[in-house]
Motif scaffolding. Structure first.
Motif, short mmCIF file in Angstrom:
data_model
loop_
_atom_site.label_atom_id
_atom_site.label_comp_id
_atom_site.label_asym_id
_atom_site.label_seq_id
_atom_site.Cartn_x
_atom_site.Cartn_y
_atom_site.Cartn_z
N LEU A 121 64.91 32.33 -66.54
CA LEU A 121 65.38 33.70 -66.36
C LEU A 121 65.91 34.28 -67.67
CD1 LEU A 121 67.21 33.35 -62.92
CD2 LEU A 121 65.02 34.48 -63.37
N LEU A 122 66.57 33.45 -68.47
CA LEU A 122 67.05 33.91 -69.78
C LEU A 122 65.88 34.33 -70.66
CD1 LEU A 122 69.77 32.24 -71.99
CD2 LEU A 122 67.64 33.03 -72.97
N GLU A 123 64.86 33.51 -70.68
CA GLU A 123 63.70 33.81 -71.52
C GLU A 123 63.02 35.10 -71.06
OE1 GLU A 123 59.54 31.70 -73.06
OE2 GLU A 123 60.97 30.59 -71.83
N ALA A 124 62.92 35.27 -69.74
CA ALA A 124 62.29 36.48 -69.22
C ALA A 124 63.10 37.72 -69.57
CB ALA A 124 62.12 36.36 -67.71
N SER A 159 62.33 41.23 -72.01
CA SER A 159 62.12 42.43 -71.22
C SER A 159 63.01 43.61 -71.60
CB SER A 159 62.34 42.12 -69.73
OG SER A 159 63.71 41.81 -69.49
N ILE A 160 64.02 43.37 -72.43
CA ILE A 160 64.94 44.45 -72.80
C ILE A 160 64.26 45.39 -73.78
CG2 ILE A 160 67.13 45.00 -73.91
CD1 ILE A 160 68.22 42.35 -72.90
N ASP A 161 64.19 46.65 -73.41
CA ASP A 161 63.54 47.67 -74.23
C ASP A 161 64.57 48.75 -74.57
OD1 ASP A 161 61.78 49.27 -75.56
OD2 ASP A 161 60.82 50.08 -73.75
N GLU A 162 65.36 48.48 -75.59
CA GLU A 162 66.40 49.41 -76.02
C GLU A 162 66.32 49.58 -77.54
OE1 GLU A 162 68.32 51.18 -74.25
OE2 GLU A 162 68.34 50.24 -72.28
N PRO A 163 66.73 50.74 -78.06
CA PRO A 163 66.74 50.93 -79.51
C PRO A 163 67.62 49.91 -80.22
CG PRO A 163 67.03 53.03 -78.37
CD PRO A 163 67.14 51.96 -77.33
N ASP A 164 67.15 49.41 -81.34
CA ASP A 164 67.90 48.47 -82.19
C ASP A 164 68.26 47.17 -81.45
OD1 ASP A 164 67.93 50.45 -84.23
OD2 ASP A 164 69.69 51.36 -83.31
N TYR A 165 67.45 46.79 -80.47
CA TYR A 165 67.72 45.56 -79.71
C TYR A 165 67.63 44.35 -80.63
CZ TYR A 165 66.63 41.66 -76.56
OH TYR A 165 66.62 40.46 -75.91
N LYS A 166 68.68 43.49 -80.55
CA LYS A 166 68.72 42.30 -81.39
C LYS A 166 69.38 41.16 -80.62
CE LYS A 166 70.63 40.52 -85.75
NZ LYS A 166 71.45 40.84 -86.95
#
Length: 206
Positions: free
Chosen positions: A118-121, A125-132
Motif C-alpha cells: 500500500l505504501l508503494e502504491a 499515485s500522488i499527483d501534486e505540484p513539487d511532490y517529493k
C-alpha cells in the motif's frame, strides 16, 4: 446715599466674591490637568497571546485525548491531539485543529494488501505540484508538496498490519507544513502507540 464707610465695605465684599470665583476656577483647572491631585490609572489585562501557526507545531505543546471510531461492532480507539475535532465518524474520520492547519486521518476499513504494498502504491499515485518523497521507513511514507491554496505542505502516511498477519488493518495520515515535522511525527507516534483494534486485548503496551 452711601456713606464712605458703606462704600468701602461693599468694595471689600465684591473683592472677596471675585477672589472665591477665581480660586474655584484654578481648582477646576488643576483637577482637570491632574495638578496637586492623585490620578487613578486603569490598566486593562493583557490577553493571553494566541499561538502563531507559523511557529510550527511543537511536540511539547501537545496534549492528547482518546477517540473511538470505526463501527459499533468493531470499534477502533486511538489518541489524537486534544481540541482537534471531526465532522465525520465511521471508519474514515479526520480530526482537524481549530486553525485548520494540522490534521490526522484514519482509514480503518482494512485491506488484504500488505502495508509495504500500500505504501508503494500511494507513493506512485500522488499527483501534486513539487511532490517529493522524503523517506519510506517503518511502512511510513513521508513526503512534501505544494498546495495551490495553502502553499508548502507535508504528509506522513503509515500503514499498520493486523496482528500477526500481513494484511493492513489501519492507515494513519497526518498533515501540516514542513516546519511542523517534529509535531506531526509526535502526533503520528502517539496515535500508533495508543491504537486499539477490535481483536486486540487491552494490555497491549503503549
Amino acid at each position: 446715599m452711601l456713606t464712605p464707610r458703606h462704600q468701602a465695605l461693599l468694595a471689600t465684599l465684591a473683592g472677596m466674591t471675585v477672589g472665591v470665583a477665581v480660586f474655584g476656577t484654578v481648582l477646576a483647572i488643576n483637577s482637570a490637568t491632574g495638578q496637586d491631585s492623585a490620578q487613578t490609572v486603569v490598566t486593562s489585562p493583557t490577553p493571553t497571546p494566541t499561538p502563531i501557526a507559523s511557529d510550527g507545531l511543537q511536540p511539547d505543546a501537545l496534549q492528547f485525548a482518546a477517540e473511538t471510531f470505526g463501527t459499533e461492532r468493531e470499534p477502533v480507539t486511538a489518541e489524537v491531539p486534544a481540541g482537534w475535532k471531526t465532522s465525520q465518524s465511521g471508519t474514515r474520520p479526520r480530526y482537524v485543529d481549530p486553525t485548520g492547519v494540522w490534521q490526522i486521518r484514519f482509514d480503518a476499513r482494512g485491506s488484504k494488501q500488505t502495508p509495504d504494498a500500500l505504501l508503494e502504491a500511494r507513493q506512485g499515485s500522488i499527483d501534486e505540484p513539487d511532490y517529493k518523497v522524503i523517506s519510506t521507513d517503518n511502512t511510513t511514507l513521508v513526503y512534501t508538496y505544494t498546495d495551490r491554496e495553502r502553499g508548502p505542505r507535508m504528509g506522513l502516511s503509515r500503514w499498520i498490519a493486523a496482528g500477526d498477519s500481513d494484511r493492513s488493518a489501519v492507515e494513519i495520515t497526518v498533515g501540516g507544513r514542513p516546519q511542523d515535522e517534529a509535531g506531526l511525527r509526535a502526533v503520528l507516534e502517539r496515535a500508533t502507540e495508543t491504537l486499539r483494534l477490535p481483536d486486540e486485548s487491552d494490555d497491549r503496551p503503549s
